[in-house]
Motif scaffolding. Structure first.
Motif, short mmCIF file in Angstrom:
data_model
loop_
_atom_site.label_atom_id
_atom_site.label_comp_id
_atom_site.label_asym_id
_atom_site.label_seq_id
_atom_site.Cartn_x
_atom_site.Cartn_y
_atom_site.Cartn_z
N PHE A 189 0.64 -1.25 0.07
CA PHE A 189 0.12 0.03 -0.10
C PHE A 189 0.81 1.26 0.11
CE2 PHE A 189 -1.79 3.34 2.61
CZ PHE A 189 -2.71 3.80 1.84
N SER A 190 2.08 1.20 0.81
CA SER A 190 2.86 2.40 0.84
C SER A 190 3.54 2.63 -0.58
CB SER A 190 3.99 2.19 1.92
OG SER A 190 3.69 1.87 3.21
N LEU A 191 3.85 1.66 -1.12
CA LEU A 191 4.48 1.78 -2.76
C LEU A 191 3.37 2.21 -3.37
CD1 LEU A 191 6.52 -1.30 -2.94
CD2 LEU A 191 7.48 1.07 -2.42
N THR A 192 2.10 1.79 -3.24
CA THR A 192 0.93 2.13 -4.43
C THR A 192 0.81 3.89 -4.00
OG1 THR A 192 0.20 0.13 -4.17
CG2 THR A 192 -1.51 1.96 -4.83
N TYR A 193 0.77 4.02 -2.72
CA TYR A 193 0.48 5.64 -2.34
C TYR A 193 1.86 6.48 -3.10
CZ TYR A 193 -0.49 9.59 0.32
OH TYR A 193 -0.69 10.93 0.92
N LEU A 194 2.80 6.10 -2.90
CA LEU A 194 4.11 6.84 -3.57
C LEU A 194 3.86 7.00 -4.95
CD1 LEU A 194 7.00 5.39 -1.63
CD2 LEU A 194 5.95 7.66 -1.24
N LEU A 195 3.38 6.06 -5.59
CA LEU A 195 3.14 5.95 -7.22
C LEU A 195 1.90 6.79 -7.50
CD1 LEU A 195 3.94 2.27 -7.85
CD2 LEU A 195 5.44 4.42 -8.29
N PHE A 196 0.75 6.68 -6.66
CA PHE A 196 -0.67 7.30 -7.26
C PHE A 196 -0.93 8.47 -6.30
CE2 PHE A 196 -0.52 3.06 -8.85
CZ PHE A 196 -0.96 3.13 -10.24
N ALA A 197 -0.25 8.84 -5.39
CA ALA A 197 -0.51 9.96 -4.88
C ALA A 197 -1.08 11.30 -5.54
CB ALA A 197 0.37 10.25 -3.48
N VAL A 198 -1.88 12.16 -5.35
CA VAL A 198 -2.12 13.20 -6.23
C VAL A 198 -1.24 14.19 -6.19
CG1 VAL A 198 -3.46 14.53 -4.21
CG2 VAL A 198 -4.07 14.87 -6.66
N ASP A 199 -0.39 14.43 -5.14
CA ASP A 199 0.45 15.69 -5.24
C ASP A 199 1.79 15.27 -5.62
OD1 ASP A 199 -1.48 17.43 -3.78
OD2 ASP A 199 -0.90 16.59 -1.96
N PHE A 200 2.28 14.14 -5.27
CA PHE A 200 3.77 13.73 -5.64
C PHE A 200 3.77 12.29 -6.12
CE2 PHE A 200 2.78 12.91 -1.03
CZ PHE A 200 3.06 11.45 -1.07
N ALA A 232 0.96 8.94 -11.10
CA ALA A 232 -0.09 10.11 -11.33
C ALA A 232 0.31 11.34 -12.02
CB ALA A 232 -0.70 10.45 -9.77
N GLY A 233 1.71 11.63 -11.57
CA GLY A 233 2.33 12.67 -12.33
C GLY A 233 2.64 12.60 -13.92
N TRP A 234 2.98 11.33 -14.16
CA TRP A 234 3.18 10.92 -15.55
C TRP A 234 1.71 10.88 -16.30
CZ3 TRP A 234 1.99 6.15 -17.88
CH2 TRP A 234 2.60 5.78 -19.38
N ILE A 235 0.69 10.42 -15.63
CA ILE A 235 -0.51 10.29 -16.37
C ILE A 235 -1.22 11.94 -16.63
CG2 ILE A 235 -2.87 9.78 -16.27
CD1 ILE A 235 -1.98 7.25 -14.85
N HIS A 236 -0.91 12.74 -15.68
CA HIS A 236 -1.33 14.11 -15.70
C HIS A 236 -0.81 14.71 -16.81
CE1 HIS A 236 -1.42 18.38 -14.53
NE2 HIS A 236 -2.74 18.04 -14.23
N LYS A 277 -5.80 17.68 -11.34
CA LYS A 277 -5.20 16.52 -11.11
C LYS A 277 -6.19 15.52 -10.33
CE LYS A 277 -0.58 18.19 -9.99
NZ LYS A 277 0.49 18.26 -8.95
N VAL A 278 -6.12 14.10 -10.67
CA VAL A 278 -7.15 13.08 -10.44
C VAL A 278 -6.41 12.56 -8.87
CG1 VAL A 278 -8.32 10.83 -10.96
CG2 VAL A 278 -7.76 12.77 -12.52
N ASP A 279 -7.28 12.45 -8.02
CA ASP A 279 -6.71 11.77 -6.86
C ASP A 279 -7.12 10.23 -6.93
OD1 ASP A 279 -5.93 10.78 -4.36
OD2 ASP A 279 -7.11 12.07 -3.17
N TYR A 280 -6.30 9.17 -7.55
CA TYR A 280 -6.79 7.97 -7.77
C TYR A 280 -6.99 7.13 -6.47
CZ TYR A 280 -4.69 9.08 -12.29
OH TYR A 280 -4.26 9.58 -13.65
N MET A 281 -6.10 7.59 -5.55
CA MET A 281 -6.38 6.84 -4.29
C MET A 281 -7.97 6.97 -3.63
SD MET A 281 -3.71 5.23 -3.78
CE MET A 281 -3.77 4.54 -2.24
N ALA A 282 -8.41 8.01 -3.94
CA ALA A 282 -9.89 8.50 -3.46
C ALA A 282 -10.92 8.13 -4.51
CB ALA A 282 -9.84 9.79 -2.86
N GLN A 283 -10.79 8.00 -5.69
CA GLN A 283 -11.92 7.78 -6.63
C GLN A 283 -12.54 6.38 -6.65
OE1 GLN A 283 -12.95 10.27 -8.51
NE2 GLN A 283 -11.68 11.77 -7.36
N PRO A 284 -13.87 6.13 -6.41
CA PRO A 284 -14.30 4.80 -6.52
C PRO A 284 -14.15 3.99 -7.51
CG PRO A 284 -15.92 6.66 -5.64
CD PRO A 284 -14.66 7.36 -6.08
#
Length: 325
Positions: free
Chosen positions: A148-159, A163-167, A175-182
């Motif tokens: 989960f920690s690795l996932t958060y580092l990869l998909f967090a909305v800020d850093f 997530a930054g690469w997709i943006h 920006k899309v918060d992937y960790m919070a989107q159902p």
């Protein structure tokens, strides 16, 4: 001890250790294979203590359980909690979330170890093959908290890196918060499962592939079969029994999702999609104190799992496979 393990009972047992039908007596078999039975004791003790003894606690599913009154003092209410489960507002949502996630797992996660094993089996450089195997096995030993920690580092909305690469690829914008989107919860679950479990699952299929007679491939090449024909007519039929057994065993866990994984990814924004039976039992039973209701949910899952295993085994036999039992 080595002699005891290696000597067949039917050949080495004296005649006076046989019963009237000529078979080796139970006492002689226990004596000759005593060390094998000794090695069974830890496994039997585990299942007896942690699997069978707790079954007595299922009685609280039919009670209004009060911890201070215990099992014998709590009042019996029959099927009250099951009626509340099946008629309650949460059952349809929990069932849909669990089954839909199980369907995605069956489509994407179950075939992944098979595909990986087939690809690894085609590698001819043994050093490179062992190197790749080691790399894909490592995620299995990581806890879900680290995943989960690795996932958060990869998909967090800020850093988040991904997530930054997709943006940047989408040309900016909000920006899309992937960790919070159902709608992103299930893809994240499947990606985590693929990364963590696929490599370890290849062990079984690689063992099945190692038992394939190489003369079958030589005969296929002599008949003019290419790589694809060899794969279709030799490799797949050889590992099909293993695939069927693993599919039957997996079917019993369709309603069981990894609690740690789901619970770590769940938040107040995606709970409508993320909540499954496992997390619901935690919130109702442990956090909310509804022990009887949570036990009824768990008992429903267990019965459904047994039905699914028998159904999958029956279907496998109907399709011409050996099945599990």
């Amino acid at each position: 001890m080595a002699t005891d393990l290696a000597s067949p009972v039917t050949e080495a047992a004296p005649k006076n250790n046989r019963d009237g039908s000529g078979r080796v007596s139970v006492r002689a078999a226990l004596t000759r294979y005593r060390w094998l039975y000794v090695m069974l004791i830890p496994g039997l003790a585990y299942f007896a203590i942690f699997r069978y003894l707790p079954l007595y606690g299922l009685t609280i599913a039919f009670q209004d359980f009060v911890p201070f009154l215990g099992y014998s003092g709590s009042p019996w209410v029959g099927l009250k909690h099951f009626e509340a489960l099946f008629t309650g507002p949460d059952f349809a949502r929990l069932l849909f979330n669990t089954l839909f996630l199980a369907l995605l797992t069956a489509i994407f996660v179950f075939p992944a170890p098979i595909i990986l094993a087939l690809l690894l089996n085609e590698l001819r450089v043994s050093v490179y093959k062992r190197y790749v195997q080691s790399l894909i096995y490592i995620p299995h030993f990581l806890s879900w908290t680290i995943v989960f920690s690795l996932t958060y580092l990869l998909f967090a909305v800020d850093f988040g890196v991904i997530a930054g690469w997709i943006h940047s690829l989408t040309g900016g914008g909000p920006k899309v918060d992937y960790m919070a989107q159902p709608e992103w919860f299930r893809p994240l679950v499947i990606l985590q499962l693929l990364w963590k479990t696929s490599g370890w699952g290849t062990i079984i299929y690689l063992a099945a592939l190692a038992s394939v007679d190489t003369q079958l491939y030589e005969a296929a090449r002599m008949d003019g079969a290419g790589r694809f024909r060899q794969f279709w007519h030799v490799t797949l039929p050889a590992i099909r029994p293993t695939i069927v057994v693993m599919a039957i065993l997996t079917s019993g866990n369709l309603l069981d999702q990894s609690f740690e994984q789901i619970w770590l990814l769940t938040n107040s924004l995606n709970r409508s999609t993320a909540e499954v039976f496992d997390t619901f039992v935690y919130y109702v039973g442990i956090a909310g104190g509804g022990y009887s209701y949570a036990t009824a949910v768990g008992l429903f899952k267990g019965i459904a799992g047994v039905i699914l295993i028998f159904g999958a085994n029956w279907l496998a036999k109907r399709m011409g496979q050996r099945g599990l039992f």
